[in-house]
Design a protein around this motif. Structure first.
Motif, short mmCIF file in Angstrom:
data_model
loop_
_atom_site.label_atom_id
_atom_site.label_comp_id
_atom_site.label_asym_id
_atom_site.label_seq_id
_atom_site.Cartn_x
_atom_site.Cartn_y
_atom_site.Cartn_z
N ASP A 1 33.41 48.14 18.17
CA ASP A 1 32.46 48.21 19.27
C ASP A 1 32.89 47.39 20.49
N ARG A 2 34.05 46.77 20.41
CA ARG A 2 34.53 45.94 21.52
C ARG A 2 34.62 46.71 22.84
N PRO A 3 35.24 47.90 22.88
CA PRO A 3 35.34 48.60 24.16
C PRO A 3 33.97 48.94 24.76
N LYS A 4 33.04 49.32 23.91
CA LYS A 4 31.70 49.67 24.37
C LYS A 4 31.00 48.44 24.98
N ILE A 5 31.15 47.29 24.34
CA ILE A 5 30.53 46.07 24.84
C ILE A 5 31.18 45.63 26.14
N ILE A 6 32.50 45.67 26.20
CA ILE A 6 33.21 45.31 27.43
C ILE A 6 32.79 46.23 28.57
N GLN A 7 32.68 47.52 28.29
CA GLN A 7 32.26 48.49 29.31
C GLN A 7 30.85 48.15 29.81
N GLU A 8 29.96 47.76 28.91
CA GLU A 8 28.60 47.40 29.32
C GLU A 8 28.59 46.14 30.18
N LEU A 9 29.42 45.16 29.83
CA LEU A 9 29.51 43.96 30.66
C LEU A 9 29.94 44.32 32.08
N LYS A 10 30.94 45.17 32.18
CA LYS A 10 31.42 45.59 33.50
C LYS A 10 30.34 46.38 34.25
N ARG A 11 29.62 47.22 33.52
CA ARG A 11 28.53 47.99 34.13
C ARG A 11 27.45 47.07 34.69
N GLN A 12 27.30 45.91 34.07
CA GLN A 12 26.32 44.91 34.51
C GLN A 12 26.87 44.01 35.61
N GLY A 13 28.08 44.31 36.09
CA GLY A 13 28.67 43.56 37.18
C GLY A 13 29.41 42.30 36.77
N ILE A 14 29.69 42.15 35.49
CA ILE A 14 30.41 40.97 34.99
C ILE A 14 31.91 41.24 35.09
N ASP A 15 32.61 40.31 35.70
CA ASP A 15 34.05 40.42 35.91
C ASP A 15 34.76 39.94 34.64
N VAL A 16 35.07 40.87 33.75
CA VAL A 16 35.69 40.53 32.47
C VAL A 16 37.09 41.12 32.41
N HIS A 17 38.03 40.33 31.92
CA HIS A 17 39.44 40.71 31.81
C HIS A 17 39.82 40.71 30.33
N THR A 18 40.49 41.77 29.90
CA THR A 18 40.85 41.92 28.49
C THR A 18 42.36 41.97 28.32
N LEU B 1 30.41 25.32 20.67
CA LEU B 1 30.65 26.69 21.11
C LEU B 1 29.29 27.34 21.24
N VAL B 2 29.25 28.50 21.85
CA VAL B 2 28.00 29.22 22.03
C VAL B 2 28.16 30.59 21.38
N SER B 3 27.08 31.09 20.76
CA SER B 3 27.17 32.38 20.11
C SER B 3 26.14 33.35 20.67
N TRP B 4 26.40 34.63 20.41
CA TRP B 4 25.50 35.70 20.84
C TRP B 4 25.34 36.68 19.69
N SER B 5 24.18 37.37 19.65
CA SER B 5 23.90 38.30 18.56
C SER B 5 23.70 39.74 19.01
N CYS B 6 23.43 39.96 20.28
CA CYS B 6 23.28 41.32 20.80
C CYS B 6 23.79 41.33 22.24
N VAL B 7 24.03 42.50 22.77
CA VAL B 7 24.63 42.62 24.10
C VAL B 7 23.73 42.02 25.18
#
Length: 186
Positions: free
Chosen positions: A52-69, A141-147
């Motif tokens: 599910d990594r690509p889907k999550i990265i795509q959603e981050l970008k859709r939300q305007g987050i500048d993420v580099h992979t 460290l910080v953790s997350w459980s959902c997008v």
């Protein structure tokens, strides 16, 4: 049989093996801080593109987050091991995933969980039960459980560089020297 995944201990026992549970570690000569590197990546992820990594990265970008992979399967491709710690240092937030391959609902510790912290970098990773056994979550460290939680935390921490620095320092203190490969093997 050495395993870095708690759930594998039972599987090894069932097969008559003698499991040794030991999380991965990090090499402090490779995974070190590069304090002179500028923070050019608001968010980065170093690891393979699957599940599910690509889907999550795509959603981050859709939300305007500048993420580099970076890594196998991403447009930036793989990077040499010695460059990975520089990417960690050049990132405000280093993203982590705890999933195992394409096995839905299976999570475990990753080498990255120790490598990012050894590099004295801020780490925001997908929550797994095993994290709780090794880290003070929220402090080291910080953790997350959902997008949605991931997006909220990225925005929160990008707006608070002092907190990023504090958590990164605490993370480094948590893994050095206890989680070096040399100490793990010893």
């Amino acid at each position: 049989s050495w395993t870095s995944t708690e759930s594998a201990v039972k599987k090894i026992l069932v097969e008559g093996g003698n499991p040794i549970y030991m999380p991965e570690g990090a090499n402090p000569e490779i995974h070190k801080s590069y304090p002179n590197e500028k923070k050019v990546y608001p968010v980065s992820f170093v690891g393979a593109c699957y599940g599910d990594r690509p889907k999550i990265i795509q959603e981050l970008k859709r939300q305007g987050i500048d993420v580099h992979t970076f890594g196998r399967g991403w447009p930036n491709g793989e990077v040499p091991t010695k460059e990975i710690a520089k990417i960690y240092s050049m990132s405000m937030i280093n993203l982590g995933f705890s999933g195992v391959g394409n096995l839905d609902g299976v999570h475990c510790l990753k080498g990255r969980d120790f490598e990012v912290l050894m590099s004295k970098a801020f780490y925001l990773t997908e929550h797994s039960k095993e994290l709780e056994n090794h880290f003070d979550i929220g402090n080291e460290l910080v953790s997350w459980s959902c997008v949605d939680e991931l997006i909220t935390k990225i925005k929160q921490y990008l707006g608070n560089p002092k907190e990023i620095h504090l958590v990164a320092q605490n993370g480094r203190n948590a893994v050095f020297p206890s989680c070096t490969w040399e100490n793990r093997i010893r």
